[in-house]
Motif scaffolding. Structure first.
Motif, PDB file in Angstrom:
ATOM      1  N   LYS A 298       0.857  -1.181   0.000  1.00 58.35           N
ATOM      2  CA  LYS A 298       0.000   0.000   0.000  1.00 58.35           C
ATOM      3  C   LYS A 298       0.890   1.226   0.000  1.00 58.35           C
ATOM      4  CE  LYS A 298      -4.115   2.005   2.070  1.00 58.35           C
ATOM      5  NZ  LYS A 298      -5.177   1.853   3.088  1.00 58.35           N
ATOM      6  N   ASN A 299       0.745   2.021  -1.044  1.00 61.66           N
ATOM      7  CA  ASN A 299       1.628   3.176  -1.250  1.00 61.66           C
ATOM      8  C   ASN A 299       3.097   2.751  -1.233  1.00 61.66           C
ATOM      9  OD1 ASN A 299      -0.489   5.119  -1.403  1.00 61.66           O
ATOM     10  ND2 ASN A 299      -0.662   5.054   0.836  1.00 61.66           N
TER      11      ASN A 299
ATOM     12  N   ARG B 148      -1.841  -3.508  -9.942  1.00 62.35           N
ATOM     13  CA  ARG B 148      -1.937  -2.276  -9.152  1.00 62.35           C
ATOM     14  C   ARG B 148      -3.216  -1.538  -9.510  1.00 62.35           C
ATOM     15  NH1 ARG B 148       0.126   2.852 -10.261  1.00 62.35           N
ATOM     16  NH2 ARG B 148       1.470   1.995 -11.903  1.00 62.35           N
TER      17      ARG B 148
ATOM     18  N   SER C 255      -3.802   2.854  -4.720  1.00 67.18           N
ATOM     19  CA  SER C 255      -2.617   2.774  -3.850  1.00 67.18           C
ATOM     20  C   SER C 255      -2.255   1.347  -3.490  1.00 67.18           C
ATOM     21  CB  SER C 255      -2.871   3.570  -2.560  1.00 67.18           C
ATOM     22  OG  SER C 255      -3.971   3.015  -1.845  1.00 67.18           O
TER      23      SER C 255
END
Length: 691
Positions: A534-535, A675, A678
């Motif tokens: 995540k990110n 993806r 995020s």
């Protein structure tokens, strides 16, 4: 134990055309408003199950509850009339077993000869027999002679038309009281807004018509037998037909048709002291479903899901995702050709020969010839190779006819030099207008897709060289045609998996790439481990395992959901998503389908189920409203092959949604990364375990 409990719960939910553990539990709880009846119903189901295991039936055969809701209804009917005693228990056990046997027998007969479900026909027959015979059984005690549970009375505080609806709804489970009806109404509303609406509309439509006929609304709404209207509306409007405005109209017609039958059944059976049960529901519903199936009505449901909303979602998704016909052909050439004439063409594709295609080759200026176009050799497609569009047996060949001079036609031999191929799938393909003596195959030869058949010519009714293709019902020359579609082709770099190209389109076939075919060869028991980022920061991992369903289909299993996949006609598909796994949802959104010849610059479109994108009340609302307008639930994704991978864009005007997806395939096996926003799934090369 868990499997058996699920099967029992499904037996209860099946009565209202649902397949839900939670709803089944709710219905069981409601039956315990009258414990005597509740235990009789459970006893009948358990007796049927034990008998099924005793004779060696497989557990999978019983898990849906489809074969045991009739024994349940019979058990409830006996428990409604008789107090449970050792003698009554004995009676329930053997009646439940007999109902199960009759259910299996009638289901086989109904499906084999009528292609119909049995609904509650066994229940009506067996319960009528039981009630008739019971008048002679003096040792069975009628429950009316014993005190029943006393429920708070609220009828006086409600309008008679509300009380009538709730009592009729409860009567489906032999609980003709307001509290039971209210509980069932709440369960229906939670489970399916479509079924709840149909229950309301069906009941009030039938009851109002009865009120007009008898002249007394209070009398009409006091009749609890109007639960038949509820069941008819549900069955016709939302279960056996795709929910739509047309199915709702048909449901209203069916309900109104049942009013006379309902009163006739009550009058007839009253002479014997027994109710009509669900006889009107069975007769009317089965009659409508049979007639609509007989004419192959497009709204007849092929796959009934857990709720009408899911059935509708499945239907709309497949209608948009898998366009075209089951009679699929490859394009009978290589390179780029133009559709000269398609289905219902304005020149010759009319009437019995409406389903046909003509192809030519044109240059950048749109001309099909060079120089003056006065001789055959001026035409770009003249003597170009013609390939077999199907695999099958050659059953007819004509090759001796001459090519016509430009502008002239042979009216005596319309089809010219031709080949007819018998496809094992049950149809014939005719390819016409071959060049003189150019056909390379003989009658009786077996050909595969792509086999060289001959050269394009100008024989028969053909003013200029072109290629004619049609699918027909028989092997006779020029037989009446059938709808078909072409697979795996592009128009202006846009890929079409199975579709009908428009006239004037520049169309080119594409062929599977062996490397890409190998990359998407997910093998049974293969395991893929992904890190969840995540990110860009690790937040967990997920393991996906390739498994096989009992029907032979394969799926990715995360433990919380299943993503079914497969290959067909040169395309890799993610067919459907089940369960509640966000990571499988990411993969489905990023790669709902993949042409097995995905070159950079190629793009294609697909459609996403509402249930995958929308959530909560929004999802419920869209699914319900889309039954009135099928175009409402339209979520489209456009995917494009780039040097970095496959980029997608999901769009929905209704949801005000624009979402970008990114997916990269591994060089050797499976998906390397996905993806969306995020969140990212990323796999290293050493995180793949072959089964």
């Amino acid at each position: 134990m868990k499997r058996h409990l699920i099967a029992i719960l499904h037996s209860y939910s099946e009565i209202f055309f649902l397949r839900s553990i939670g709803m089944g539990a709710g219905f069981i709880a409601l039956t315990f408003l009258v414990p005597n009846m509740a235990f009789a119903g459970l006893l009948a189901i358990l007796s049927a199950y034990l008998f099924a295991y005793f004779i060696g039936m497989k557990p999978d055969f019983l898990k849906t509850g489809f074969y045991t809701y009739n024994p349940l209804l019979v058990g409830l009917a006996i428990g409604y009339l008789f107090k449970l005693t050792p003698l009554t228990i004995f009676f329930v056990v053997f009646t439940g077993i007999f109902t199960f046997v009759v259910t299996i027998m009638l289901d086989s007969l109904f499906w084999q000869y009528l292609r119909l479900p049995i609904l509650s026909v066994p229940f009506v027959g067996i319960t009528s027999i039981v009630y008739l015979a019971a008048s002679n059984y003096t040792n069975l005690f009628v429950t009316a002679l014993y005190p029943h549970p006393v429920l708070p009375v609220v009828e006086a505080q409600l309008p008679f038309w509300v009380t009538g609806f709730l009592k009729s709804l409860g009567a489906v489970f032999f609980l003709p009281n307001v509290w039971a009806g209210l509980g069932i109404a709440v369960i229906l509303l939670v489970a399916s807004r479509i079924l709840f609406m149909l229950a309301v509309v069906g009941y009030y439509s039938g009851s109002l018509l009865i009120a007009l006929l008898v002249g007394s609304p209070a009398q009409a709404f006091a009749d609890i037998n109007h639960f038949n209207f509820i069941l008819i509306a549900m069955a016709v409007g939302g279960v056996f037909l795709i929910p739509s405005l047309k199915s709702y109209v048909l449901a209203l017609i069916a309900v109104c048709s049942a009013t006379v039958l309902l009163d006739a059944a009550k009058t007839f059976w009253s002479d014997y002291g027994i109710p009509g049960f669900t006889l009107p529901f069975n007769v009317v519903s089965l009659s409508f479903v049979y007639v609509l199936g007989l004419i192959a009505h497009p709204l007849v449901v092929k796959y009934i899901k857990q709720t009408p909303e899911e059935t509708l979602d499945y239907y709309l998704l497949n209608l948009r995702r898998f366009r075209g016909s089951e009679r699929t052909l490859s394009l009978p050439f290589s390179g780029t050709w133009q559709v000269w004439q398609g289905f219902d063409g304005s020149w010759t594709h009319q009437g019995s020969w409406r389903y046909a295609y003509d192809f030519i080759i044109v240059d950048d200026k749109g001309n099909s010839y060079q120089h003056e176009g006065t001789v055959l050799t001026d035409y770009y497609c003249f003597r170009k190779p013609v390939l077999s569009p199907v695999r099958g047996r050659v059953v007819r060949v004509i090759s001796h006819l001459p090519d016509n001079p430009i502008g002239e036609v042979d009216k005596s031999e319309n089809w010219g030099n031709l080949i007819i191929i018998e496809d094992p799938r049950g149809f014939y393909v005719e390819i016409s207008h071959f060049a003189h003596d150019s056909i390379r195959v003989n009658k009786g030869d077996w050909v595969e897709r792509g086999t060289l058949l001959g050269l394009c010519g100008n024989s028969g009714y053909s003013p200029q060289p072109h290629l004619h293709v049609q699918v027909q019902a028989t092997s006779e020359i020029g037989s009446y045609t059938l709808p078909f579609s072409f697979v795996s082709y592009t128009i202006d770099h846009q890929f079409y998996a199975n579709d009908v190209p428009p006239e004037g389109a520049q169309i080119e076939p594409i062929y599977p790439d062996k490397h890409l075919d190998a990359v998407t060869a997910f093998m049974l028991d293969d395991r893929y481990e992904y890190r969840v980022l995540k990110n860009g920061q690790p937040v967990g991992y997920v393991r996906l395992t390739v498994r096989m369903a009992p029907d032979g289909t394969f799926y990715l299993d995360s433990g919380k959901g299943q993503l079914y996949f497969g290959k067909h006609e040169g395309t890799f598909y993610m067919y459907r998503l089940e369960g509640n796994c966000h990571y499988l949802k990411m993969i489905f959104l990023a790669l709902p389908r993949l042409p097995l010849s995905a070159k950079v610059g190629l793009s294609w479109q697909d459609h996403i189920p509402v249930g995958v994108v929308a959530r909560g009340i929004t999802k419920m609302g869209i699914r319900f409203l889309s039954s009135f307008y099928h175009g409402l639930a339209h979520i489209q994704t456009t995917l494009t092959v780039t040097p970095a991978g496959i980029e997608g864009k999901i769009e929905s005007k209704l949801l005000n949604l624009t979402q970008h997806t990114y997916l990269e395939l591994d060089d050797y096996a499976g998906i390397k990364s996905v993806r969306i926003g995020s969140l990212e799934l990323r796999r290293n090369e050493d995180e793949t375990i072959r089964g």
